[in-house]
Design an enzyme around this catalytic site. Structure first.
Site, PDB file in Angstrom:
ATOM      1  N   CYS A  59       0.834  -1.197   0.000  1.00 61.63           N
ATOM      2  CA  CYS A  59       0.000   0.000   0.000  1.00 61.63           C
ATOM      3  C   CYS A  59       0.873   1.253   0.000  1.00 61.63           C
ATOM      4  O   CYS A  59       1.794   1.381   0.815  1.00 61.63           O
ATOM      5  CB  CYS A  59      -0.910   0.014   1.226  1.00 61.63           C
ATOM      6  N   THR A  80      -0.629   4.384   0.099  1.00 55.73           N
ATOM      7  CA  THR A  80      -1.522   5.478   0.488  1.00 55.73           C
ATOM      8  C   THR A  80      -0.806   6.518   1.335  1.00 55.73           C
ATOM      9  O   THR A  80      -0.931   7.724   1.112  1.00 55.73           O
ATOM     10  CB  THR A  80      -2.735   4.923   1.259  1.00 55.73           C
TER      11      THR A  80
END
Length: 286
Positions: free
Chosen positions: A154, A156
């Site tokens: 990830c 993000t």
């Protein structure tokens, strides 16, 4: 083994509370077949067709107690999920998965799914704060997926600066959920058995794993050779790779390929470490 009774669906589930993530290379029917043998759960990814679901249900009905049908929050996702559940009544679990659960639209979507499927157990997320956990439970969800940014692939936090330390999120969200007789899944942040044990110690009812399963034969990642070793591609579901694959939307994340034999031996060894060294009674005390 643990037994859970869920707040809104009133259903009871008995099993080992490990969930395979609903990523397209990991949350596969093949993984579900293996996980069911260990009384563990698989959140099936949302990209299987109704026909594929019907074939799986026909050939492996014993797995249906240990799988969830996944959906995004779009109308097409809702319609597809509805067709699958209507065609296969033995499916009892729904996984509503969005990258960021902090929207009024998602809350309303959870309410709509609860109205449409009053007796199904609904997993919903992802969020990382107690207030949102309470909002989703009161809107009809039974199990809240906790985690924004901790996944092994990830980006993000790197790309947007949005995220929350996973251990802190689990501690806060577990307290809020349990106060309403709800449950949580710690989703992301585990790269070894010790991380799984920490998630349970922090209060998670279930732990969802993606990267730790990603190299196994039952996963669907493309097999390639790199530096003389076989590896499987593994990527996040909001990545360029996933977007191009499913909606025409590149970083390639690789996990070393392991054989089925390695999977079975290693899986048993890891589960012994997680559950043998820290009994459930001690985890509750922690």
């Amino acid at each position: 083994m643990r037994t859970f009774t869920f707040r809104n669906s009133k259903q009871t589930y008995t099993g080992i509370p490990i969930i395979v993530a609903n990523m397209d290379t990991v949350g596969t029917f093949e993984m579900a077949q293996v996980m069911t043998k260990y009384a563990m759960f698989t959140a099936i990814h949302k990209h299987y067709s109704l026909e594929q679901w019907e074939l799986f249900a026909s050939n492996h009905p014993e797995c249906l107690e240990h799988v969830a049908v996944s959906s995004g929050s779009g109308m097409s996702d809702f319609e597809k999920m509805t067709r699958i559940i209507e065609a296969i009544p033995l499916i009892k679990y729904i996984c509503l998965d969005v990258a960021n659960g902090y929207s009024e639209y998602f809350v309303e979507f959870v309410k709509a799914v609860r109205i449409r499927f009053p007796k199904h157990t609904i997993m919903a997320g992802n969020v990382v704060t107690g207030e949102m956990v309470e909002e989703l439970i009161l809107s009809g969800a039974d199990i809240i997926k906790v985690g924004i940014g901790p996944g092994s692939v990830c980006t993000t936090r790197i790309k947007t600066g949005v995220g929350y330390p996973q251990l802190s999120a689990v501690i806060e969200c577990a307290d809020s959920a349990h106060g309403l007789k709800g449950h949580i899944i710690s989703d992301g942040g585990c790269s070894c058995p010790g991380d799984v044990a920490k998630a349970f110690g922090a209060g998670a009812d279930f732990v969802m794993l993606g990267g730790m399963f990603a190299g196994h034969d039952q996963c669907a990642g493309e097999i390639i050779e790199k530096n003389g070793k076989k590896v499987k591609l593994f990527y996040g579901m909001s990545s360029d790779t996933a977007m191009k694959k499913h909606v025409g939307g590149v970083a390639e994340y690789r996990y070393q390929l392991h054989s089925e034999f390695w999977h079975r031996i290693k899986f048993h060894s890891s589960s012994s470490l997680i559950f043998g060294c820290c009994p459930w009674q001690q985890i509750a005390e922690i």
